[in-house]
Enzyme design. Structure first.
Site, PDB file in Angstrom:
ATOM      1  N   ARG A 166      -5.422  30.400  67.688  1.00  0.00           N
ATOM      2  CA  ARG A 166      -5.967  31.831  67.417  1.00  0.00           C
ATOM      3  C   ARG A 166      -5.096  33.039  67.218  1.00  0.00           C
ATOM      4  NH1 ARG A 166     -11.180  31.937  70.705  1.00  0.00           N
ATOM      5  NH2 ARG A 166     -10.016  30.418  71.723  1.00  0.00           N
ATOM      6  N   TYR A 218      -2.876  30.550  85.253  1.00  0.00           N
ATOM      7  CA  TYR A 218      -2.839  30.208  83.594  1.00  0.00           C
ATOM      8  C   TYR A 218      -1.669  31.287  83.163  1.00  0.00           C
ATOM      9  CZ  TYR A 218      -6.980  27.577  85.028  1.00  0.00           C
ATOM     10  OH  TYR A 218      -7.869  26.848  85.577  1.00  0.00           O
ATOM     11  N   TYR A 228      36.271  52.508  62.223  1.00  0.00           N
ATOM     12  CA  TYR A 228      36.290  51.306  61.612  1.00  0.00           C
ATOM     13  C   TYR A 228      36.677  51.125  60.166  1.00  0.00           C
ATOM     14  CZ  TYR A 228      33.653  46.963  60.773  1.00  0.00           C
ATOM     15  OH  TYR A 228      33.103  45.566  60.265  1.00  0.00           O
TER      16      TYR A 228
END
Ligand code: UD1
Ligand code: CA
Length: 456
Positions: free
Chosen positions: A18, A102, A385
């Protein structure tokens, strides 16, 4: 009890249908940490002898994403919670106790589990809840006040369904009986599953007392089956965190509009305005102020520094009494010194900026080192760059970079140098001098502005 072995088994094999997600259910995050990691962290806080995690659906991804010192066991077919715990039997001690947790019950806390362990003693401990609407949960069956069994919703009579006392699924079980109980489980029930809950009736047969403990708030033991429940627990966690921060003296302008997805450490008189998201590890010094709509991830911010609204900071360090934003972006390895000002629409990446220097408007500083008390004019870009490699820009102390400069790296600007506005600089600039590079300005005196051509 203190010295007897403690084993912890975390069930995490279910599919999570679900959730409608490709991600295994237990990897969905609450407060920036996956549900399973949260449960493992809480389990570790109890200092058990070992932790065994039972995985099935998405097991490869779960193992890949969770780096924790646990034993992984696989349950290939999900034949029920009792079957899942049976998979972990080889890892359990002969004596002592096993605590069952759990992977999709993420907010269980150390305090509750310590209380349950002490309530259980050497017997069986069972964490219960009382719900207005118990539909879907296992019901606690009592006789003369004693817990004698758990009946699953799907196997319950109308009378049993009316019981509001429910099973959270969290148990403490004595290891010396657990193997035989698990081996005795039958699956002749409506779901044809091996129910862990049936160990309660088996304990009664063996005259082992069952000690229930009612959880102090339902959310502590609430499970997640869908995105709605995930969102609800996220809100609860955020409320808890916000409350703790307020109580520790942090000013949150609106605790309902603050999200912490990680760890925050802080000094005194910290103020956080609305819609701030903090992620990873964030450290705020005394008198730090964070404006509205900032996103800050893995950052250290020194005392007295103000981060103005809408700034985005990631993996960076900022000194004391600095000013950042509004609309600033500090990217990884931005090292912003004390009393530095980083203004609007300024991006800084992998750069160190020294004491008192300023870059106040529309600027990109990448792979740069800037000394003390230098000023970077509006619209300056470190051209770091060339499309393949990155190059460094070094700017000294007391430098004045004019507005609109293109600094083509590698380049060094000497101490006290000044550069002319609008310069494109590709060679080093000496200290103490003015350097500029501009094309000559011309005006065409003969030129006439074109007129609209009206001929048809
Ligand atoms: C279980 C309890 C129920 C309790 C409820 C609380 C049983 C039989 N019932 O019901 O009494 O009120 O939890 O939420 O235990 N899992 C595995 N392997 C399996 C089956 C389950 O790892 O073969 C894991 C699931 O991933 C899930 C957890 O165990 O995290 C619980 O399983 P689920 O089938 O959801 O049990 P519930 O029907 O909710
Ligand atoms: Ca469930």
């Amino acid at each position: 009890m203190a010295n007897s072995p403690l084993n912890i088994v975390i069930l995490a094999a279910g599919k999570g249908t679900r959730m409608y997600s490709r991600l295994p259910k237990v990897l969905h995050e609450i407060g920036g940490i996956s549900m399973l990691e949260r449960v493992i962290n809480t389990a570790q806080s109890l200092h058990p002898d070992n932790i065994t995690v039972v995985i099935g659906h998405g097991k490869e991804l779960v193992r890949e994403q969770i780096q924790a010192d646990v034993c992984w066991v696989e349950q290939d077919q999900q034949l029920g919670t009792g079957h899942a715990v049976r998979m972990a039997l080889p890892y359990l001690s002969d004596s002592g106790r096993t605590l069952i947790l759990y992977g999709d019950v993420p907010l269980i806390d150390q305090q509750t589990l310590e209380e349950l362990l002490s309530t259980a003693g050497k017997d069986v401990g069972l964490l219960t809840d009382v719900l207005d609407n118990p539909a879907g949960y296992g019901r606690i069956i009592r006789q003369h006040g004693n817990v004698v069994a758990i009946v699953e919703e799907k196997d319950a009579s109308a009378e049993e369904k009316a019981i509001c006392e429910t099973n959270t699924g969290i148990f403490v079980l004595p290891n010396c009986q657990l193997t035989q109980w698990l081996n005795a489980l039958q699956n002749n029930n409506s779901q044809q599953e091996y129910y862990l809950t049936d160990v309660i009736a088996l304990a009664r047969q063996d005259n082992i007392p069952v000690h229930p403990l009612q959880v102090r708030a339902s959310w502590l033991a609430a499970g997640v089956n869908n995105k709605l429940q995930l969102a609800q627990l996220e809100r609860i966690l955020q409320q808890q965190q916000a409350t703790a921060l307020l109580q520790a003296g942090v000013t949150l302008r609106d605790p309902a509009r603050f999200d912490l997805r990680g760890q925050l450490t802080h000094g005194q008189d910290v103020i956080i305005d609305i819609n701030v998201i903090l992620e990873g590890n964030v450290d705020l010094g005394d008198n730090v102020s964070i404006g509205a709509n900032c996103v800050i991830k893995n950052a250290t911010i020194g005392s007295g520094t103000i981060i103005h609204p809408n700034s985005h900071l990631e993996n960076c360090n900022i000194g004391s009494d600095a000013r950042v934003g509004p609309f600033a972006r500090l990217r990884p390895q931005a090292q912003i010194g004390d009393a530095v000002h980083i203004g609007n629409f300024v991006e800084v990446k992998n750069s160190t900026i020294g004491y008192g220097s300023k870059a106040n408007h529309l600027t990109y500083l990448g792979d740069a080192t800037i000394g003390e008390n230098s000023n970077i004019g509006a619209g300056t870009i470190t051209c770091n760059y060339d499309g393949v490699n990155k190059y460094h820009t070094t700017i000294g102390n007391h430098v004045r970079i004019g507005s609109g400069n293109m600094l083509i790296a590698p380049i060094t600007i000497g101490d006290r140098a000044t550069t002319g506005a609008g310069s494109t600089l590709s060679r080093n600039c000496p200290p103490d001098k003015l350097t500029l590079s501009r094309s000559r300005q011309t005006t065409l005196s003969e030129w006439q502005r074109p007129e609209k051509n009206n001929e048809k």
